[in-house]
Design a protein around this motif. Structure first.
Motif, short mmCIF file in Angstrom:
data_model
loop_
_atom_site.label_atom_id
_atom_site.label_comp_id
_atom_site.label_asym_id
_atom_site.label_seq_id
_atom_site.Cartn_x
_atom_site.Cartn_y
_atom_site.Cartn_z
N UNK A 39 1.09 -1.21 0.01
CA UNK A 39 0.10 -0.05 -0.03
C UNK A 39 1.15 1.16 0.02
N UNK A 41 1.17 5.88 0.27
CA UNK A 41 0.34 6.97 0.76
C UNK A 41 1.48 8.36 0.56
N UNK A 45 -1.67 12.77 1.94
CA UNK A 45 -2.82 12.29 1.11
C UNK A 45 -3.33 10.83 1.72
N UNK A 46 -4.26 10.31 0.87
CA UNK A 46 -4.74 9.15 1.37
C UNK A 46 -4.04 7.96 0.96
N UNK A 47 -4.58 6.82 1.16
CA UNK A 47 -4.05 5.41 1.14
C UNK A 47 -4.39 4.86 -0.37
N UNK A 49 -4.12 1.20 -2.58
CA UNK A 49 -3.67 -0.30 -2.52
C UNK A 49 -3.12 -0.66 -3.49
N UNK A 96 3.96 1.04 2.36
CA UNK A 96 3.64 0.13 3.31
C UNK A 96 3.71 -1.30 3.05
N UNK A 106 -6.55 -5.53 5.72
CA UNK A 106 -5.11 -5.42 5.97
C UNK A 106 -4.87 -5.58 7.40
#
Lengths: 119, 108
Positions: A39, A41, A45-47, A49, A96, A106
């Motif tokens: 993942x 980021x 900002x956001x995540x 996948x 990550x 996750x």
């Protein structure tokens, strides 16, 4: 409890391939039925996948990144890896690795590693 | 693809407040919805899975509800440790995992 640690170059040049490794401790990557994910980021900002590999070796990738992503596993080293080709500045992010015992979540995450794409 | 929209993007609240965060999916995802908490400089932590199941070790003040396209995360009594950013995440067999944009819970 499984613990995960990301490693790899912190700086990658544009158009090159980003390569990261996730080392698994506290359990065997080849035992049980688990999903090993990547993942990312971008700062502030956001995540997003990226994809995952199942214990059997089968993979699933984010369709938006699929053409550039390869995830593989090295059971002898208890590691799994990410390769992202043809990187641009837009690929700069904290990456990550993660683990889950179902396909839907996750459950545990590594601490993350920052990768910057710049010449 | 499946879009996940969280609201609000920022929420100001006080210790002891009841807090609700909403997540909407662009198409039905049944109950394949999870919630994560992320603190600055840290990895996300799973709180809720399958829309309403509490992950082991997560305080009972956290709860989740919803199905289909609309979901909520509720913190019944906000504690100092709860100030963080919260993300929803859906699972779909084709698109894989998709996260919402996040909701930052700030101190009022």
């Amino acid at each position: 409890q499984v613990q995960l640690q990301e490693s790899g170059p912190g700086l990658v040049k544009p158009s090159q391939t980003l390569s990261l490794t996730c080392t698994v401790s506290g359990g065997s990557i080849s035992s049980g039925s688990y999903y090993w994910s990547w993942i990312r980021q971008p700062a502030g900002k956001g995540l997003e996948w990226i994809g995952r590999i199942y214990t059997s070796g089968s993979t699933n990738y984010n369709p938006s990144l699929k053409s550039r992503v390869t995830i593989s596993v090295d059971t002898s080293k208890n590691q799994f890896s990410l390769k992202l080709s043809s990187v641009t500045a837009a690929d700069t992010a904290v990456y990550y690795c993660g683990w889950g015992d179902t396909v839907t979540t996750i459950d545990y995450w590594g601490q993350g590693t920052l990768v910057t794409v710049s010449s | 693809d499946i879009q996940m929209t969280q609201s609000p993007s920022t929420l100001s609240a006080s210790v002891g407040d009841r807090v609700t965060i909403t997540c909407r999916a662009s198409q039905s995802i049944s109950s394949w919805l999870a919630w994560y908490q992320q603190k600055p400089g840290k990895a996300p932590k799973l709180l809720i899975y399958k829309a309403s199941s509490l992950e082991s070790g997560v305080p009972s003040r956290f709860s989740g509800s919803g199905s289909g396209t609309e979901f909520t995360l509720t913190i019944s009594s906000l504690q100092p440790d709860d100030f963080a950013t919260y993300y929803c995440q859906q699972y779909n067999s084709y698109w894989g995992l998709t996260f919402g944009g996040g909701t930052k819970v700030e101190i009022k």
